[in-house]
Design an enzyme around this catalytic site. Sequence first.
Site, PDB file in Angstrom:
ATOM      1  CG  ASP A   1      -1.993  -1.051   1.054  1.00 44.46           C
ATOM      2  OD1 ASP A   1      -2.633  -1.085  -0.002  1.00 44.46           O
ATOM      3  OD2 ASP A   1      -2.164  -1.855   1.970  1.00 44.46           O
TER       4      ASP A   1
ATOM      5  CG  HIS B   1       6.838  16.760   3.633  1.00 44.12           C
ATOM      6  ND1 HIS B   1       8.095  17.289   3.709  1.00 44.12           N
ATOM      7  CD2 HIS B   1       6.481  16.833   2.319  1.00 44.12           C
ATOM      8  CE1 HIS B   1       8.484  17.686   2.496  1.00 44.12           C
ATOM      9  NE2 HIS B   1       7.515  17.419   1.641  1.00 44.12           N
TER      10      HIS B   1
ATOM     11  CG  HIS C   1       3.875  23.918   0.095  1.00 42.68           C
ATOM     12  ND1 HIS C   1       4.339  23.737  -1.178  1.00 42.68           N
ATOM     13  CD2 HIS C   1       3.792  22.665   0.645  1.00 42.68           C
ATOM     14  CE1 HIS C   1       4.511  22.437  -1.394  1.00 42.68           C
ATOM     15  NE2 HIS C   1       4.190  21.760  -0.304  1.00 42.68           N
TER      16      HIS C   1
ATOM     17  CG  ASP D   1       7.713  20.406   0.006  1.00 38.29           C
ATOM     18  OD1 ASP D   1       8.928  20.159  -0.075  1.00 38.29           O
ATOM     19  OD2 ASP D   1       6.820  19.539  -0.164  1.00 38.29           O
TER      20      ASP D   1
ATOM     21  CG  ASP E   1      10.979  22.427  -2.379  1.00 41.48           C
ATOM     22  OD1 ASP E   1      11.247  21.360  -2.966  1.00 41.48           O
ATOM     23  OD2 ASP E   1       9.870  23.016  -2.498  1.00 41.48           O
TER      24      ASP E   1
ATOM     25  CG  HIS F   1      -2.210  22.038 -10.674  1.00 41.48           C
ATOM     26  ND1 HIS F   1      -2.572  21.930  -9.354  1.00 41.48           N
ATOM     27  CD2 HIS F   1      -0.916  21.652 -10.748  1.00 41.48           C
ATOM     28  CE1 HIS F   1      -1.523  21.480  -8.659  1.00 41.48           C
ATOM     29  NE2 HIS F   1      -0.512  21.307  -9.483  1.00 41.48           N
TER      30      HIS F   1
ATOM     31  CG  HIS G   1       7.218  22.164  -4.943  1.00 40.56           C
ATOM     32  ND1 HIS G   1       7.799  21.765  -3.757  1.00 40.56           N
ATOM     33  CD2 HIS G   1       6.203  21.299  -5.186  1.00 40.56           C
ATOM     34  CE1 HIS G   1       7.161  20.691  -3.300  1.00 40.56           C
ATOM     35  NE2 HIS G   1       6.185  20.385  -4.154  1.00 40.56           N
TER      36      HIS G   1
ATOM     37  CG  HIS H   1      12.248  18.321  -0.046  1.00 44.46           C
ATOM     38  ND1 HIS H   1      11.525  19.327   0.536  1.00 44.46           N
ATOM     39  CD2 HIS H   1      12.634  17.500   0.959  1.00 44.46           C
ATOM     40  CE1 HIS H   1      11.489  19.131   1.847  1.00 44.46           C
ATOM     41  NE2 HIS H   1      12.156  18.021   2.117  1.00 44.46           N
TER      42      HIS H   1
ATOM     43  CG  ASP I   1      -0.715  -5.272   3.289  1.00 47.17           C
ATOM     44  OD1 ASP I   1      -1.495  -4.490   2.746  1.00 47.17           O
ATOM     45  OD2 ASP I   1      -0.951  -6.462   3.483  1.00 47.17           O
TER      46      ASP I   1
HETATM   47 ZN   LIG Z   1       7.038  17.537  -0.505  1.00 46.17          ZN
HETATM   48 ZN   LIG Z   2       4.506  19.707   0.134  1.00 43.52          ZN
END
Ligand SMILES: [Zn+2]
Ligand SMILES: [Zn+2]
Length: 555
Positions: A48, A76, A139, A161, A193, A363, A367, A389, A443
């Site tokens: 998973d 995170h 962010h 971030d 970042d 969208h 970042h 990152h 899992d």
């Molecule tokens: Zn991130």
């Molecule tokens: Zn983030």
Amino acid sequence: MSDRKLRIVPIGGLGEFGMNSMALRYGDDIIVIDAGMMFPDSELLGVDIVTPDFSYLEQHAGMVRGLVLTHGHEDHIGGVPFLLSQLNIPVYGTEFTLALVERRLDEHEMLEQTKLHVVKAGSRIKLGCFEIEFIRVTHSIVSSVALAITTPLGVVIHTGDFKVDPTPTDNEVFDLHTFAEYGKRGVLLLLSDSTNVDRPGYTESERAVRPRLEELFTRSERRLIISCFSSSIHRLQQILDLAAESQRKVAFLGRSMLNVTEIAHNLGLLSIPDSILVRPQDIMQMAPDKIAVVVSGTQGEPMSALSRVAVDNHKHLSLQKGDTVALSSRIIPGNEKGIYRMMNHIARRGANLVYGSMSPPIHVSGHGSEEELKLVMNLVRPRYFVPIHGEYRQLSRHAKLAQHLRFAGLQDTFVLETGETLEIDSAGARRGEKVAVGRVCIDSGSLDDVVEDIIIRDRRHLSEDGFVLPIIAINKHSGKSEGLPEIVSRGFVGGDGSAILVEARSVVARTLETSTSEERGDWGVMQEKIRQDLKRFLNKQTQRRPLIIPVILEV
Ligand SMILES: [Zn+2]
Ligand SMILES: [Zn+2]
């Protein structure tokens, strides 16, 4: 305590995408920054989630003073329950970040024994020899912070971030002043970042999506379905405001969407216009031009609300010709296949699909692009720089960017990958010894499998619980399954032919029967459905969690 070294130990997220986690050690004190996860790609079918291997922290358990979180994204915080199950350390983060962590801990029945401490941007805490100040950054998720960590050798700034958004929807702007103040006083090390280092210019503000969303609300003649990350509070706020202006009611669809919007609303981070919400079960009763549906599942996760809608198997929403479906999100690397598959299903239903890059945008990234990264470097002017990152190409590009800037005082940059450490002492900074790192496949049960107490390392998993391969033969022409599914197992209780596996065959058969013909035509969806149903059944009957890998054969 003769050890006067500061050690930077990347536990995950450097040179790889996702599962960010970093340890700082000085003498006998260790702090951990973030404990993320990543979603497995198709090669890791049967698990998973994937988290970093935290054995470095386990080995130094007595020294670990706490876990400090920068923000509430899964890459995170997704590994927090796993880390805390090994090390019960106090956790620090902003209210919203901790509320999201709480939700995860609750699913694993770990909430009671966990010590969560809410911090505010601008506040400070002390953990061992480290003093940490939380600095507000912007962010794609609200309530994000960077960390200024004062160590005996100097200040380390960890950006978390960020982008530098001058007009966030919550008006909580990036605290550039505090960055500059630390820069003026002198910063030993900057960890920044790198996600968007290869994009020139500036990343657009969260508000930049408003014109496109507005157009969707004014032009859509029928149902408007918008999918975004449930944690994108900036985005959700704009959708709610526009819905109110255009007299559409709003329904949230999908478990994470319902949970997170409730959390954000309770904390005063999401304002919901009066009586605008309708229940999911009322969506189909509303006039199509009077309803907007906000749904989770942008990444094509097979069990998510949007994926179910796409294959017409959601009990509250059935797409019709002329409906509009907008994906206000990006494709997380590794998810391409599942997302495109889902989009194909949506298009097949006759819906107008709005996605991808366009101007104005549907969208925007969370970042910072090149100019924002430069801005932060110029304000902080660190002595040493380590990009964080990102994959290797991004880290190395970010390091080069720092070298080109040549701001006064920069002595060296280091490109570190997960497990590669940096040592700093009074003589300078250098690469340190490597530490053991890796990935752990968990899992854990999806969000739908409430409270399954988790956490099985994959190897132990295989040796103790074995594996189960359901084999389904599907007729190429009719799309129907041929006969009862076969099940082959190794190391699983009872073995082939046992009563439990005979019953398991009918569980698989039932999953096939209750799926729509469109789902049956989509092997990715079927594999995941079969895996989930079989997992639930076997776990209930035997308390074991074998690795389940469905195999579909075309005959
Ligand atoms: Zn991130
Ligand atoms: Zn983030």
